[in-house]
Write an enzyme that holds these catalytic residues in place. Sequence first.
Site, PDB file in Angstrom:
ATOM      1  N   SER A  48       0.823  -1.201   0.000  1.00 41.28           N
ATOM      2  CA  SER A  48       0.000   0.000   0.000  1.00 41.28           C
ATOM      3  C   SER A  48       0.865   1.262   0.000  1.00 41.28           C
ATOM      4  O   SER A  48       1.610   1.500  -0.938  1.00 41.28           O
ATOM      5  CB  SER A  48      -0.960  -0.027   1.193  1.00 41.28           C
ATOM      6  OG  SER A  48      -1.898   1.018   1.103  1.00 41.28           O
TER       7      SER A  48
ATOM      8  N   ASP B  57      -3.080   6.594  -3.350  1.00 45.30           N
ATOM      9  CA  ASP B  57      -1.838   6.030  -2.831  1.00 45.30           C
ATOM     10  C   ASP B  57      -1.363   4.970  -3.830  1.00 45.30           C
ATOM     11  O   ASP B  57      -2.027   4.708  -4.840  1.00 45.30           O
ATOM     12  CB  ASP B  57      -2.038   5.485  -1.419  1.00 45.30           C
ATOM     13  CG  ASP B  57      -2.966   4.297  -1.355  1.00 45.30           C
ATOM     14  OD1 ASP B  57      -3.791   4.129  -2.265  1.00 45.30           O
ATOM     15  OD2 ASP B  57      -2.889   3.516  -0.390  1.00 45.30           O
TER      16      ASP B  57
END
Length: 582
Positions: A161, A313
């Site tokens: 992530s 992101d």
Amino acid sequence: MAADAPPSEPLGALLARVRSWADDDPSPSTASELHGLATAAEAGDQDAEDRLRDLFRGALEFGTAGLRGALGPGPDRMNLAVVRRAAAGVAAWVAARDVPPAVAIGRDARHGSERFVEEAAAVLGGAGLQVHVLPAPVPTPVLAYATRHMDVGAGLMVTASHNPAADNGCKIYDDEGRQVAEADATAIARAMDAAGRLSDLPLAAASDPRRHQVGPEIVDAYLAATRRTVLGPARPRTPVEVAYTALHGVGSPVVRQAARASGFITLHEVEAQAAADPDFPTVAFPNPEEPGALDLLLAHAAYVGADVAVANDPDADRLALAVWDRSAGERSDPGAWRVLGGDQLGWLLADHLVRRGGLPADGLVATTIVSSTLLRDLAREAGLAYAETLTGFKWLSRAPGDGQPLVLAYEEALGYCVGDLLRDKDGIGALLLAAELVSDLLAEGRTAFDALDHIARRHGVHATGQWSARLEGADGAARIVAAMARLRSTPPATVGGRRVASVTDLAAGAPSRGLPPADVVGLALEGARVVVRPSGTEPKLKCYVEVVEPVAEGADVAAVRARAHEGLAGLLAAVPDALGLA
């Protein structure tokens, strides 16, 4: 998996564990590195011994729905051995449940991700499961969608992530497309421990019929379903100029498709950050919440005269949004652009959905215990059901426990889920809804700040902020534990001059609120609250602060907001001392 090291493990015992691990390591490079360190440590090299003690101090544990950590050799790092064992654990977990014997796998573009997918697919296929490998690289929301859409027993996403470039990991989803629950994570961990020698696991070759390469049609299906779920009824919409960055992640290709298909979004990408790059060369941390991460985006938004600036992101499951503040300067001045907090965007999206109408009568909105309390007021005003969960979408995805249709779930850490198409945060679906919101505001001659002021007049100004301390290594972990213990045993009487009215400790859970046990402590203050917890994905202690100031009829909202933010700043400055970390 290698057992946690005892407090003062003799060197001989440590070296035995190291060599046993290295002899069963499927990667020649990490195995060779470990054998070299063991030889050096045995010869008296203290640096080599210290390095081994760090690598073998424990094993990576399941945090937020999976494993995440720095790349490197040994059980406390992400590597082929850990991935092979994790895949074996997932295979055993799937086989033990009444679910389809199949797994969908996706990956981002981080270092090692491609090889990790190959290893996981070989193990899962070797265990007799059908393995569907998604096009690579792919955003996490596509994998979360595919897990439900393809009717498989589990999903596995290789990603870290928004973590630093040195990290990687894998997230595990159940057959409902949700990040695995605590009980499932425990079952997978036990199956990993029981997997035996990695070299004895059967592996399916790339040509094995149990391994299937999924084509780009899965992305097309995700985008079509997302448009139907997220956007309102088809109608002419005011065009929106959107500045966008993928932060060197995997979002750009899918966001381009989404923008083209929307019919009202013109996308202006930050070219320097558009291509996936595992080194993240233009940002210190590829996290939209980090200071400076969005500097290029704001400069680009100012340059192109955008209506709104948005960022995903690196795995595109989160969304940050910035807007021009006309009171701070010209649109062409990057310094006049303001990044909204995760709570602020959550309020705007919820308010937009209510204003748009057409929501189910028994619809539900949900957020977490560390997010703002304002969503509860918005839900009550709109006649919607409201739920509050522990932090993370593995909890939020289970908020509609009795089948209520989900309208919106969000957490302050820039995670948003619109509807129940998929059961995880979705930075691309949230981007479409945010663009629709801006389109409607433009048509009305209003701004996002106007909408926030309108909410504040109804429910007061809610100022939210966060303080965190990054405490790495064994000493850092001990300091986090000590800070939480101190907060429980001797909570402060005041924080920033505000009296602590009550303390809520969730160590034993809160059944009346439907909350299971968690390492969370909340302090209720006069006109404010503070919530403290360790991060589930990073070596951080996090503190969430909210200050609420009512807005009297006819009052100047800007003045009230300034007072609320002054109070917030005072509390944030006082938090380190209150936690004993000043």
